[in-house]
Design an enzyme around this catalytic site. Structure first.
Site, PDB file in Angstrom:
ATOM      1  N   LYS A 203      64.819  23.360  45.069  1.00  0.00           N
ATOM      2  CA  LYS A 203      64.837  24.637  45.775  1.00  0.00           C
ATOM      3  C   LYS A 203      66.255  24.975  46.233  1.00  0.00           C
ATOM      4  CE  LYS A 203      61.617  25.814  48.817  1.00  0.00           C
ATOM      5  NZ  LYS A 203      60.837  25.981  50.070  1.00  0.00           N
ATOM      6  N   GLU A 209      69.500  13.150  45.322  1.00  0.00           N
ATOM      7  CA  GLU A 209      68.958  12.386  44.201  1.00  0.00           C
ATOM      8  C   GLU A 209      68.902  13.237  42.928  1.00  0.00           C
ATOM      9  OE1 GLU A 209      66.548  11.004  47.898  1.00  0.00           O
ATOM     10  OE2 GLU A 209      67.491  12.835  47.153  1.00  0.00           O
ATOM     11  N   GLY A 262      57.720  22.880  49.146  1.00  0.00           N
ATOM     12  CA  GLY A 262      57.917  22.032  47.974  1.00  0.00           C
ATOM     13  C   GLY A 262      56.660  21.337  47.496  1.00  0.00           C
ATOM     14  N   ARG A 263      55.886  20.776  48.425  1.00  0.00           N
ATOM     15  CA  ARG A 263      54.705  20.015  48.003  1.00  0.00           C
ATOM     16  C   ARG A 263      53.531  20.919  47.628  1.00  0.00           C
ATOM     17  NH1 ARG A 263      56.194  19.251  53.055  1.00  0.00           N
ATOM     18  NH2 ARG A 263      54.865  19.757  54.825  1.00  0.00           N
ATOM     19  N   GLU A 348      53.106  13.949  54.292  1.00  0.00           N
ATOM     20  CA  GLU A 348      54.252  14.765  54.663  1.00  0.00           C
ATOM     21  C   GLU A 348      53.795  16.010  55.415  1.00  0.00           C
ATOM     22  OE1 GLU A 348      58.131  14.886  52.298  1.00  0.00           O
ATOM     23  OE2 GLU A 348      57.241  16.834  51.818  1.00  0.00           O
ATOM     24  N   HIS A 379      39.636  -4.821  40.425  1.00  0.00           N
ATOM     25  CA  HIS A 379      40.155  -6.160  40.211  1.00  0.00           C
ATOM     26  C   HIS A 379      41.414  -6.408  41.036  1.00  0.00           C
ATOM     27  CE1 HIS A 379      37.403  -7.097  36.850  1.00  0.00           C
ATOM     28  NE2 HIS A 379      37.412  -5.787  36.702  1.00  0.00           N
ATOM     29  N   LYS A 507      68.064  10.595  55.592  1.00  0.00           N
ATOM     30  CA  LYS A 507      68.985  11.185  54.620  1.00  0.00           C
ATOM     31  C   LYS A 507      70.382  11.350  55.221  1.00  0.00           C
ATOM     32  CE  LYS A 507      67.353  14.754  52.320  1.00  0.00           C
ATOM     33  NZ  LYS A 507      66.590  16.004  52.048  1.00  0.00           N
TER      34      LYS A 507
END
Length: 541
Positions: A203, A209, A262-263, A348, A379, A507
């Protein structure tokens, strides 16, 4: 001192109900042969069975009364009409406008016109890419696409591309999110830079990153195609100027608006890799499925409203039974990324300790969300679900029809899914365990020695979500279901589901530590642990 929420009569009524009611699932099923019919909800291609929960008709009435007391219907209208429900950032949260089929006004402008414009751009681009008409700098058609993003710019598209693999076209779509060089190398290894295109999804076009990975990929591409490496990039961003500065042409920059979190953004141009992988028609079918869930959420009565019921069940267990974890267990390998996606969506959004007004809460908010696909999880961690000391409510997700041509495999999946929810509900009593071992011919002393290990307490609550098939439309409805569940819970808890200040502190500290790792002198500016770790890994020891 009690908060506004915990002081409500509706909250107190639920607390009294929880304290005075016996919730034994075996007994509830025995007493009501129609329990399944009374505690299932159908919407489109989805069915929710919540009959294996600690609920009666009275429980559901009281939970619905809590939703009424918190004005959930009013908050839903505010969400969908473009009011600034993200109060700390003074923004609306209009992800529903991305799939709406009606005008949605924001500041006297119909934002769906922008959505239509960008979606047409997505169709032109994805069609040209999939057909081979769009070529790289050396004249070769693209064979591979790398989506470079993180968080909401990665988790949603990656989930959808994997879930809809049976609908995939000729292009291979890869996802690069982690700044770990091992991840970067693993993605580009074996790819031909001359036939690889990268989509940079950010955005702000400033996420550390994402830009680090994008610059590494640009150098890799430039080594093969030279100065025309910009022809191998597209961008999804709200910062058009920064995308230009990176060398990306206007025709390949897809707009992303600050009224989309964003999410919640896979319905926007962030979903471009979905359109590239499975085609724009399938992407739009996802949006149609989500729109159907939007309409259901906005209009259905609370006790027959799928997202609201799921939200209220989460509040019921977290705040009245002290259950701090929630498992998501998809019995479809194509949904293996779904628990990861929900971790961001739920934790979040609602992992908050203060209300919208900034007051500390005196109740639990978001649980820990985790899970893995069945039957793998059986399992691994199901032992704890069945016989551990913590009771973990769980969502099981399964499809009626598979896309593959191995019917016996699918029958085994269905059998395991339904058997697990029954076993978690029923358990095995000491009497049943003793009778079973005696019938096997074990000596009585051995029976008594093993008995404590063979007892399953049961009474462990689960929901089962059944999809007709994992189609684009059904996937869209499933994702929107959880989006609305999360929003409904945020309204009950009074928190802002659309900010994420908690990601900022680490951050900022990382920006401070990065140059210190390369410094020659021992570090003294942090606590002794952090100083020691920086010095140890930086070779200053």
């Amino acid at each position: 001192m009690s908060s506004t929420l915990t002081s409500l009569p509706a909250w107190q009524a639920l607390a009294d109900h929880q304290r005075t009611t016996r919730f034994d699932l075996r007994e509830l099923f025995a007493a009501n042969p129609q329990r399944f019919e009374r505690h299932t909800i159908s919407q489109g291609e989805l069915l929710l069975d919540y009959s294996k929960h600690y609920v009666t008709a009275e429980t559901m009435r009281l939970l619905a009364a809590l939703a009424e007391a918190r004005d959930l219907r009013g908050w839903t209208r505010r969400l969908m009409s473009g009011e600034r429900v993200n109060v700390t950032e003074d923004r609306p949260a209009l992800h529903t406008a991305l799939r709406a089929n009606r005008p949605v006004m924001l500041d006297a402008r119909d934002v769906t016109q922008d959505v239509v414009r960008v979606r047409a751009q997505m169709r032109r681009f994805s069609d040209a890419l999939r057909s081979g008409a769009l070529k790289g700098a050396t004249g070769r058609a693209f064979t591979d696409v790398i989506n470079i993003g993180i968080g909401g710019s990665d988790l949603g598209p990656a989930l959808a591309v994997e879930a809809l693999a049976p609908y995939a076209g000729p292009l291979r779509v890869h996802f690069m999110s982690n700044v770990d060089g091992a991840h970067v190398e693993a993605v580009i290894k074996g790819l031909d830079p001359e036939t690889t295109l990268a989509i940079v999804a950010s955005k702000t076009f400033s996420t550390q990153e994402t830009l680090t990975n994008a610059n590494t990929v640009r150098a890799w591409l430039a080594n093969a195609v030279g100065e025309r490496s910009g022809e191998h990039f597209a961008a999804v961003t709200a910062n058009v100027k920064a995308a230009h500065g990176f060398g990306i042409d206007d025709s390949r920059i897809f707009e992303f608006w600050d009224w989309v979190g964003g999410r919640y953004s896979l319905w926007s141009a962030v979903g471009l890799p979905i359109a590239v992988a499975v085609g724009m028609d399938a992407f739009e079918a996802m949006c149609e499925g989500a729109r159907g869930m939007d309409e259901h959420f906005a209009s259905a009565p609370f006790e027959r409203n799928m997202p609201v019921v799921m939200a209220l069940l989460g509040v019921w267990y977290g705040d009245f039974f002290g259950r701090g974890a929630h498992a998501v267990l998809p019995y479809d390998m194509r949904l293996k990324r779904f628990p990861d996606y929900l971790q961001q969506l739920e934790m979040e959004s609602n992992g908050k300790r203060v209300t919208r007004e900034g007051e500390p809460v005196d109740y639990d908010t978001c649980p820990v969300v985790w899970g893995a696909p069945g039957t793998n999880g059986q399992h691994a961690f199901y032992q704890m679900l069945h016989q551990g000391t913590q009771i973990v409510p769980a969502d099981f997700i399964v499809c009626c029809k598979p896309h593959h041509a191995l019917p016996q495999h699918h029958a085994i999946m269905l059998a395991n899914c339904f058997a697990q929810t029954e076993a978690l509900m029923r358990g095995k009593t000491p009497e049943e365990a003793r009778a079973e071992m005696t019938a096997q011919g074990l000596p009585s002393a051995e029976v008594e020695r093993l008995l404590p290990h063979k007892v399953f307490p049961g009474n462990r609550p689960t929901s089962t979500l059944v999809l007709d098939a994992l189609t684009p439309r059904a996937l869209g409805a499933l994702i929107a279901l959880y989006e609305h569940k999360v929003f409904a819970q945020s309204v009950i808890w009074g928190v802002n589901a659309f900010d994420q200040w908690g990601v900022e502190l680490g951050k900022k500290l990382a920006d401070r530590i990065l140059p210190e790792l390369a410094g020659a002198s021992p570090v003294t500016s942090h606590d002794s642990s952090t100083n020691g770790l920086i010095d140890y890994t930086g070779g200053k020891r």
